[in-house]
Design an enzyme around this catalytic site. Structure first.
Site, mmCIF file in Angstrom:
data_model
loop_
_atom_site.group_PDB
_atom_site.id
_atom_site.type_symbol
_atom_site.label_atom_id
_atom_site.label_comp_id
_atom_site.label_asym_id
_atom_site.label_seq_id
_atom_site.Cartn_x
_atom_site.Cartn_y
_atom_site.Cartn_z
ATOM 1 N N LYS A 1 39.938 41.241 38.081
ATOM 2 C CA LYS A 1 41.103 40.436 37.717
ATOM 3 C C LYS A 1 42.364 41.201 38.101
ATOM 4 O O LYS A 1 42.581 42.332 37.642
ATOM 5 C CB LYS A 1 41.121 40.138 36.219
ATOM 6 C CG LYS A 1 42.357 39.357 35.781
ATOM 7 C CD LYS A 1 42.487 39.274 34.269
ATOM 8 C CE LYS A 1 43.783 38.570 33.874
ATOM 9 N NZ LYS A 1 44.046 38.598 32.433
ATOM 10 N N VAL A 2 43.183 40.594 38.958
ATOM 11 C CA VAL A 2 44.451 41.196 39.367
ATOM 12 C C VAL A 2 45.548 40.140 39.333
ATOM 13 O O VAL A 2 45.276 38.953 39.162
ATOM 14 C CB VAL A 2 44.354 41.813 40.789
ATOM 15 C CG1 VAL A 2 43.519 43.076 40.778
ATOM 16 C CG2 VAL A 2 43.810 40.805 41.791
#
Length: 302
Positions: free
Chosen positions: A202-203
């Site tokens: 997750k970014v």
């Protein structure tokens, strides 16, 4: 299982059938099940920002059951939250939506860029979670401790067949505020999460800014003018697309911006959105309508 999901799982070559089964639980669940696309509801903002800042705008959201039900009714892929939030609805909603136990958290008063470990793999097993979640802050002085913590937690999770999701948020050190969202920094953060053994990364969505002086030459001549192209580079940096990459919804924004983000993630080859405040801070009906449209966007229906 669809051929798309099987192809994704085949890229996780070292994982046990149990871990792949838990990944499949997420990939095959909800309205996007089988497509290779995901929408995950994360509700850890109470820890990070406090209850009033998170929920006062939509008071029903103070109730942990509200978020379980929102994820279920919207047909989302999974629901991620800290220990207490999951425990508060674990029996009522058992088996109705895959859950991700967020295992570390911070608060808005802390002066250091760090998080405390607040849950364990045993908790995830007890609650029937498909995955654990963990935040690292590349750039922070505490990131090396965080890497060691997730190495240990991830090894424990994999040994009992639970997947790992890493939130990789660059912050601190020599990074400027603009640099936290820079393309080179975001790609580096995603790559670090992949190197740490994350199944799902997750970014944040990157801008076209290049932060690192030493990286500027590598990015010269590239076309980073569209968000979809920048998403594609982050996916490329996650082992050439061999790892699932989802993008944060960030702070509350207008619905048109949320929809455009989803189109760009889809067109850039990203696997989907992990979207919290932009859903649960809206009235339930409005949130369900927005999530319905996001599903249709990820299905390529608009």
């Amino acid at each position: 299982m669809t051929p798309t999901v099987k192809a994704i799982l085949d890229k996780y070559e070292s994982d046990s059938p149990a871990t792949k089964a838990n990944l499949a639980r997420i990939l095959m669940h909800g309205r996007l099940g089988g497509t290779g696309k995901l929408i995950i509801l994360p509700v850890d903002q109470g820890f990070e920002h406090g209850p009033a800042r998170s929920f006062a705008v939509n008071p029903p959201a103070y109730d942990p059951h509200y978020h379980y039900q929102l994820a279920i009714d919207a047909g989302l892929s999974a629901y991620a939250a800290p220990l207490g939030m999951l425990e508060a609805g674990a029996e009522t909603f058992a088996g109705q939506v895959p859950t991700i136990l967020k295992c570390n958290s911070s608060n808005s008063w802390a002066t250091s860029i760090d998080q405390a470990v607040t849950a364990s793999v045993d908790d995830a097993l007890r609650l029937g979670c498909a995955a654990i979640g963990f935040t690292i802050y590349p750039g922070s002085d505490h990131v090396f401790e965080q890497m060691e913590e997730i190495r240990e937690l991830s090894a424990q999770a994999k040994s009992v067949g639970i997947a790992t999701v890493i939130w990789s948020y660059p912050r601190g050190g020599k990074l400027s505020k603009e640099g936290e969202l820079a393309l080179d920094v975001g790609a580096y953060a995603a790559h670090m999460a992949a190197l740490l053994g994350a199944h799902i990364i997750k970014v944040k969505l990157p801008t076209d800014h290049i932060e690192q002086a030493d990286a500027k030459k590598a990015y010269e001549g590239g076309d980073w003018s569209t968000q979809a192209k920048r998403v594609a580079h982050v996916v490329q940096s996650s082992f050439a697309g061999r790892r699932i990459v989802v993008f944060s919804g960030g702070a509350a924004k207008g619905v048109d911006a949320v929809y455009q983000d989803a189109r760009d993630i889809r067109d850039g080859g990203g696997n989907g959105s992990i979207i919290g405040r932009n859903t649960f801070q809206r009235e339930r009906g409005e949130a369900l309508a927005m999530l319905d449209r996001l599903v249709r966007i990820y299905k390529g229906e608009e």
